[in-house]
Design an enzyme around this catalytic site. Structure first.
Site, PDB file in Angstrom:
ATOM      1  N   HIS A   1     128.022  20.216  36.772  1.00  0.00           N
ATOM      2  CA  HIS A   1     128.878  21.402  36.721  1.00  0.00           C
ATOM      3  C   HIS A   1     128.880  22.243  37.998  1.00  0.00           C
ATOM      4  O   HIS A   1     129.844  22.956  38.246  1.00  0.00           O
ATOM      5  CB  HIS A   1     128.569  22.249  35.489  1.00  0.00           C
ATOM      6  CG  HIS A   1     127.399  23.185  35.651  1.00  0.00           C
ATOM      7  ND1 HIS A   1     126.119  22.825  35.357  1.00  0.00           N
ATOM      8  CD2 HIS A   1     127.332  24.471  36.076  1.00  0.00           C
ATOM      9  CE1 HIS A   1     125.315  23.839  35.587  1.00  0.00           C
ATOM     10  NE2 HIS A   1     126.012  24.856  36.037  1.00  0.00           N
ATOM     11  N   ASP A   2     127.835  22.177  38.790  1.00  0.00           N
ATOM     12  CA  ASP A   2     127.815  22.990  40.012  1.00  0.00           C
ATOM     13  C   ASP A   2     128.065  22.177  41.280  1.00  0.00           C
ATOM     14  O   ASP A   2     128.044  22.717  42.377  1.00  0.00           O
ATOM     15  CB  ASP A   2     126.471  23.723  40.143  1.00  0.00           C
ATOM     16  CG  ASP A   2     126.447  25.003  39.306  1.00  0.00           C
ATOM     17  OD1 ASP A   2     127.531  25.580  39.095  1.00  0.00           O
ATOM     18  OD2 ASP A   2     125.359  25.401  38.862  1.00  0.00           O
TER      19      ASP A   2
ATOM     20  N   GLU B   1     131.372  23.130  43.124  1.00  0.00           N
ATOM     21  CA  GLU B   1     131.340  24.483  43.652  1.00  0.00           C
ATOM     22  C   GLU B   1     130.336  24.643  44.786  1.00  0.00           C
ATOM     23  O   GLU B   1     130.600  25.345  45.750  1.00  0.00           O
ATOM     24  CB  GLU B   1     131.022  25.467  42.543  1.00  0.00           C
ATOM     25  CG  GLU B   1     131.616  26.793  42.914  1.00  0.00           C
ATOM     26  CD  GLU B   1     131.168  27.899  42.022  1.00  0.00           C
ATOM     27  OE1 GLU B   1     130.843  27.628  40.861  1.00  0.00           O
ATOM     28  OE2 GLU B   1     131.155  29.030  42.512  1.00  0.00           O
ATOM     29  N   ASP B   2     129.188  24.014  44.667  1.00  0.00           N
ATOM     30  CA  ASP B   2     128.110  24.291  45.615  1.00  0.00           C
ATOM     31  C   ASP B   2     127.893  23.243  46.695  1.00  0.00           C
ATOM     32  O   ASP B   2     127.107  23.441  47.598  1.00  0.00           O
ATOM     33  CB  ASP B   2     126.781  24.484  44.850  1.00  0.00           C
ATOM     34  CG  ASP B   2     126.842  25.707  43.960  1.00  0.00           C
ATOM     35  OD1 ASP B   2     127.747  26.539  44.172  1.00  0.00           O
ATOM     36  OD2 ASP B   2     126.002  25.830  43.063  1.00  0.00           O
TER      37      ASP B   2
HETATM   38 MN    MN Z   1     125.450  26.777  36.857  1.00  0.00          MN
END
Ligand code: MN
Length: 750
Positions: A89-90, A93-94
């Site tokens: 999930h990250d 984004e990261d």
């Molecule tokens: Mn998270």
């Protein structure tokens, strides 16, 4: 600075592996399909992507996605797809990985969920989070094409709340507020009572640490007394249930700290005057699944023989489940000390549903092989229906949260992740004007989710919208049609009115100068003549047209006015291209073909001569010299040349492999072939001119046909060209792409 020694790294790896192993063990205990492989792949990918990154607590970052996946698996009860999405999930984004990477590795479903999770995080949780909270909540509900996005987001938030202690205090306060405002109500609405309660308690603890501690201390101080009451109250119940031969367990439920505080606030009572701190829960295993409803009532009847039931406090959610799936029988009985105690009667299945929401439902389905997509799909649909249409009797669990679904609004993002509310059916143009009048009046197009769209494009919740502007752009009259918001319409009308005034003034000046120069007297008949000549209803329209240079006063007007000629003049613009080119030779499929036996083992040389006389270029894919092609020998021994990627060629290849012959080009730019080029871009003055110039500058290339359509500022068109080979096409495309405002140039089949 990070100076991990190899030993340290080994220890870290061991910790990570152990955590992941625990997740797998938990997963294998569920009834889901055992899709260990893809989960392991997701873990390895995420682990590698987050490598070397640490959370504020000092833990390796990957521990967070693992923990979220664990919540998703154990506390929400979802299967492998959700577990993988939680692990990943990250990542988008990261790290530098994109949703496309995820899709390539894990397929569209997981990628879609990760994309949703990425979209609803980031910018929104920037500094303006609380301002945006209301919008955000609505957004979550409206864009939840896959409810798993929300469920995983809730799990993500739960883990962040559990580890909030390592954040800076000002951040803690903000995140806690957001959780209470957004996530706890959502969890409640999805039937995740246990998570909802935990989120509330954690938020409350960070927002009001002193009150939290005070209530906690009082609960500890009164625990023994409650335990005594619980034992005394339940022992005759146990006797009764044993007599009925039921398998059961009885739990003491203590009101949550947050609920206690809430009640103290709303009822203005001190802790000591809250009498429903203790509730009793009877959870039983029905001997026969079909009898579980009857069992609930049997238990109710038998325990109300022991204690007097409160006549107004029987809640039957057994025969009428709450809309989110909650089922239980609630009764309130008077204990021997005169205290009312609530007893909740439910089966193990009902209990799972209550704790895990609908996610627990399919667990009990006969022969359900775990996260079977069909069953899950059904559940997700039910949840969506609840969200979209809360039933009146579902309102009691909505209590203080009056979340109606704002079907009349949509929520879109700016490129920086800022959230904007617009009415349903709003267009890209409305969005531009909602940002700023200057942006609105100079916009030439928009990118929605990175794709170019016209200004009339209707936006949808969750879209990310970027407005393209140009200083030379001006408000267009047709904008009034595709602006839907009152604000945009009013602005457009005002600007157009102003412009009209200016144009009219300029027109008047130009006309006066023109007449002066030509020594014509300005009188009504002159105006009439000009109006008639250009089909205008009145003087104002005429002056505006002169002012904005739609009409340029020249010889035509002069002669019309001076020589008093009648009749209408029309400005004609025509494009006609090389209808009688002598050098082009169209290769025709009907040209008679010399019969000749061809050996399919040889490589067929395609020369100008045989292309003209013997071979046929396929009509379906229009190959030209330089294309990757093959030859097909038909029943009449004619050779038909297809592009290799042509679907018809593929079919021929699979069915008539022995009739396929390899080919080689040996042409020398003596013949012309027809190709089609598709172009798309933002309409602007002189664009068509530039396109034709680029093509005519190219040696030996001729336009056969040019079709351009413009809609709402986006133009789209097809050019038919005579070229010699692929080289010609390539250089034409390269040159066309250099034209500003042309966004797409492609060779197409037809
Ligand atoms: Mn998270």
């Amino acid at each position: 600075m990070d100076n991990n020694t190899p030993q340290k790294e080994t220890i870290i790896d061991e910790v990570i592996d152990k955590a992941f192993q625990e997740l797998l063990d938990d997963y294998l205990k569920t009834k889901h399909r055992k899709r260990v492989e893809i989960i392991t792949k997701a873990f390895n990918f995420a682990n590698q992507a987050h490598k070397g990154i640490k959370r504020r607590s000092g833990e390796p970052y990957i521990m967070h996605p693992i923990a979220v996946a664990k919540i998703v698996c154990c506390e929400i009860g979802l299967g492998s797809t959700s577990i993988c999405a939680a692990l990943l999930h990250d990542v988008v984004e990261d790290t530098d990985y994109t949703v496309e990477d995820i899709e390539n590795l894990f397929g569209p479903k997981i990628a879609q969920i990760v994309d949703g999770l990425t979209k609803i995080s980031g910018g929104i949780f920037g500094d303006r989070a609380s301002e945006q909270a209301e919008n955000f909540k609505k957004l979550l509900l409206t864009m939840s094409s896959d409810i798993r996005v929300i469920l995983i987001k809730i799990a993500d938030r739960l883990h962040n709340m559990r580890t909030l202690g390592s954040m800076l205090p000002n951040k803690q306060y903000k995140i806690a507020g957001e959780t209470l405002y957004i996530y706890a109500p959502l969890a409640n609405r999805l039937g995740l009572y246990k998570i909802k309660t935990e989120l509330e308690n954690l938020s409350f603890r960070y927002e009001h640490p002193e009150e939290y501690e005070e209530i906690e201390a009082k609960l500890v101080a009164t625990a023994d007394e409650r335990e005594r009451v619980f034992q005394e109250f339940t022992s005759p119940i146990r006797v009764q249930l044993d007599k009925m031969g039921l398998k059961y367990r009885i739990l003491a439920r203590v009101k949550s700290i947050y609920s206690i505080w809430n009640k103290m606030q709303t009822k203005h009572v001190p802790f000591e005057e809250i009498y429903d701190l203790l509730a009793v829960r009877i959870i039983f295993d029905p001997k026969d699944q079909e009898e579980e409803l009857n069992d609930c009532f049997d238990i109710y009847v038998s325990i109300s023989k022991i204690y007097k039931p409160h006549p107004d406090r029987l809640r039957d959610w057994v025969s009428h489940p709450k809309a989110n799936g909650y089922q239980a029988l609630h009764v309130t009985l008077m204990a021997n000390n005169g205290q009312w105690i609530e007893v909740q009667i439910r089966s193990e299945r009902m209990n799972d549903v209550a704790e895990q929401g609908f996610a627990a439902h399919w667990k009990y389905k006969e022969g359900a092989g775990g996260e079977d997509e069909g069953e899950l799909e059904k559940w997700l649909k039910t949840i969506k229906e609840i969200l979209e249409d809360p039933q009146p009797d579902a309102m009691d669990f909505l209590d203080t949260i009056k979340l109606n679904l704002f079907a009349s609004e949509i929520f879109v993002f700016t490129p920086k992740g800022e959230l904007k509310t617009l009415p349903q059916n709003a267009t890209a143009l409305d969005f531009a004007f909602s940002l700023h009048t200057d942006i609105g009046s100079h916009c030439i197009g928009a990118k929605v989710n990175h794709k170019l769209v016209p200004l009339s494009h209707k936006l949808q919740s969750g879209d990310q919208v970027e407005i393209l502007t140009s200083k030379s752009q001006r408000v267009q009259p047709q904008w009034e049609i595709f602006a839907t918001t009152a604000k945009a319409r009013a602005k457009i009308a005002t600007i157009l009115r102003k412009e009209r005034k200016t144009n009219q003034r300029d027109g008047e000046e130009l006309l006066t100068d023109f007449l002066k120069k030509e020594e014509i007297k300005l009188e009504p008949s002159v105006i009439d003549k000009l109006c008639k000549m250009h089909n205008f209803k009145n003087e104002e329209e005429l002056l505006v047209a002169i002012g904005n240079k739609t009409i340029v006063l020249d010889e035509n007007e002069k002669s019309e006015l001076k020589e008093k000629q009648s009749g209408n003049w029309k400005k004609l613009l025509s494009f006609s291209f090389g209808n009688n080119k002598d050098k082009k030779t169209e290769v025709n499929a009907e040209t008679p073909v010399e019969k000749e036996k061809i050996n399919t083992k040889q490589i067929l040389k395609l020369t100008e001569d045989n292309l003209q006389k013997k071979y046929i270029m396929a009509e379906c894919c229009h190959p030209i010299p330089g294309d990757d092609v093959l030859g097909y020998i038909d029943e009449n021994d004619r050779v038909i040349i297809h592009k290799r990627q042509c679907p018809i060629a593929a079919k021929l290849k699979s069915s008539y492999g022995n009739r396929i012959v390899a080919t080689e080009w040996d042409t020398h730019k003596a013949l012309s072939f027809l190709v089609y080029i598709y172009i798309k871009g933002i309409d602007s003055v002189g664009l068509l001119n530039e396109v034709t110039q680029v093509i005519s500058r190219q040696m030996n290339v001729n336009i056969r046909k040019l079709n351009i359509e413009t809609e709402d500022g986006i133009f789209e068109g097809k050019i038919q060209l005579w070229v010699h080979d692929v080289e010609d096409v390539k250089s034409i495309c390269t040159n066309l792409r250099r034209i500003e405002n042309i966004k797409t140039v492609n060779r197409v089949e037809s």
